[in-house]
Design an enzyme around this catalytic site. Structure first.
Site, PDB file in Angstrom:
ATOM      1  NE  ARG A 223      -4.015  -0.441   0.651  1.00  0.00           N
ATOM      2  CZ  ARG A 223      -4.949  -0.036  -0.182  1.00  0.00           C
ATOM      3  NH1 ARG A 223      -4.873  -0.355  -1.449  1.00  0.00           N
ATOM      4  NH2 ARG A 223      -5.957   0.694   0.231  1.00  0.00           N
ATOM      5  CG  HIS A 271      -2.360   0.504  -7.538  1.00  0.00           C
ATOM      6  ND1 HIS A 271      -2.761   1.230  -6.445  1.00  0.00           N
ATOM      7  CD2 HIS A 271      -2.612  -0.796  -7.216  1.00  0.00           C
ATOM      8  CE1 HIS A 271      -3.229   0.421  -5.513  1.00  0.00           C
ATOM      9  NE2 HIS A 271      -3.150  -0.816  -5.959  1.00  0.00           N
TER      10      HIS A 271
END
Length: 308
Positions: A223, A271
């Protein structure tokens, strides 16, 4: 009793058509359509809409469209509402492939060869055998275990660290803060797949990097808020770390001019390490809803106290 979907429209269309055929008793609405708010029991989303408790007073479950669900562990989620992260084969396969690609590329020196190509240099460099390349995986959940299984088949020596004890075939396991340092000291390539919690926020920092072997590499697909950008840059510029593959950042996207964009020792991807596959994920969703309706355990339920 209905479902509200609040995410990528194209995936939603696939889910809507499939559920209409296989679960006609579950009305499915794509945001901003919700049908009767009183009838909404299930919300599928990546984040929390405003005024959730007032908007859907009878909500029972929030399903994350991805493997991460830390964005739902807040006071904005009404008491009694379960939070479920996505666990589906396509998502795990994608992550295992991304981690494997990154590890092999770093182990074999592919970033260096790419630089040489640009400079029109034909130079070979030695690479250790895979068994002599020590890979450490921070986070031994479903994604970490899937990555370790693939790396094992290629002969890599894998260790893993988690908050609580885990037993994973082919992986030397460490757990808890007392064993973190011992784990880090052996990692030539460190892979971060940790969930985001109060304990892991900012964990990828100078304090952690200093415990790695000199010249270690980092693969970060956990993350964004776990990584201290300035500390990574300092570690790369000093030679403490030799390379980094970064798939998640905070914020996303990075602003123009951010040092990561052009840093010669960073590979940056937007991502994309793993994506939920619409066709298989909707089946996982329906299985979980049927389990919930029948009072059976759902797969991927988040412990709100731990945050994962």
């Amino acid at each position: 009793m209905s479902i509200v979907y609040r995410s990528a429209p194209q995936r939603g269309q696939i889910w809507q058509a499939w559920l209409a055929e296989h679960a006609a008793d579950l009305p499915f609405y794509q945001w901003p359509e919700t049908g009767d708010p009183q009838q909404v029991r299930y919300l599928v989303s990546w984040d929390i809409p405003d005024n959730l408790a007032q908007r859907f007073p009878n909500l029972q479950v929030i399903f994350s469209v991805g493997a991460g669900a830390d964005q739902f562990t807040s006071e904005a989620v009404p008491p009694g509402v379960s939070i479920v992260r996505m666990i589906e084969p396509g998502l795990m396969d994608d992550m295992a492939a991304y981690i494997t690609f990154s590890v092999v590329a770093l182990h074999r020196g592919m970033p260096r060869y790419l630089e040489q190509q640009r400079q029109q240099q034909w130079l070979k460099h030695p690479a250790p055998a895979a068994a002599d390349c020590r890979v450490g995986i921070l986070g031994l959940g479903n994604l970490g275990q899937a990555a370790a299984r693939v790396l094992n088949t290629l002969g890599y020596s894998c260790a893993g660290w988690s908050r609580t004890p885990k037993s994973v075939a082919g992986v030397t396991s460490y757990h808890g803060d007392p064993q973190l340092g011992e784990f880090l000291r052996q990692c030539q390539i460190l892979v971060c797949l940790l969930p985001l919690t109060d304990q892991t926020r900012g964990i990828l920092s100078q304090a952690l990097f200093s415990q790695l072997p000199d010249g270690a590499c980092l693969v970060h697909a956990g993350r964004g808020k776990q990584l201290n950008h300035q500390h990574l840059l300092e570690a790369l510029d000093s030679g403490k770390l030799s390379r980094a593959v970064i798939d998640v950042t905070e914020p996303e996207p990075l602003p123009a001019g951010h040092p990561f964009w052009l840093h010669p020792k960073i590979w940056l991807t937007p991502h994309i390490a793993s994506e939920t596959h619409a066709e298989s994920a909707v089946k996982v969703l329906l299985d979980n809803i049927r389990n919930h309706q029948q009072g059976k355990p759902m797969k991927g339920v988040i412990d709100k106290q731990r945050g994962y």
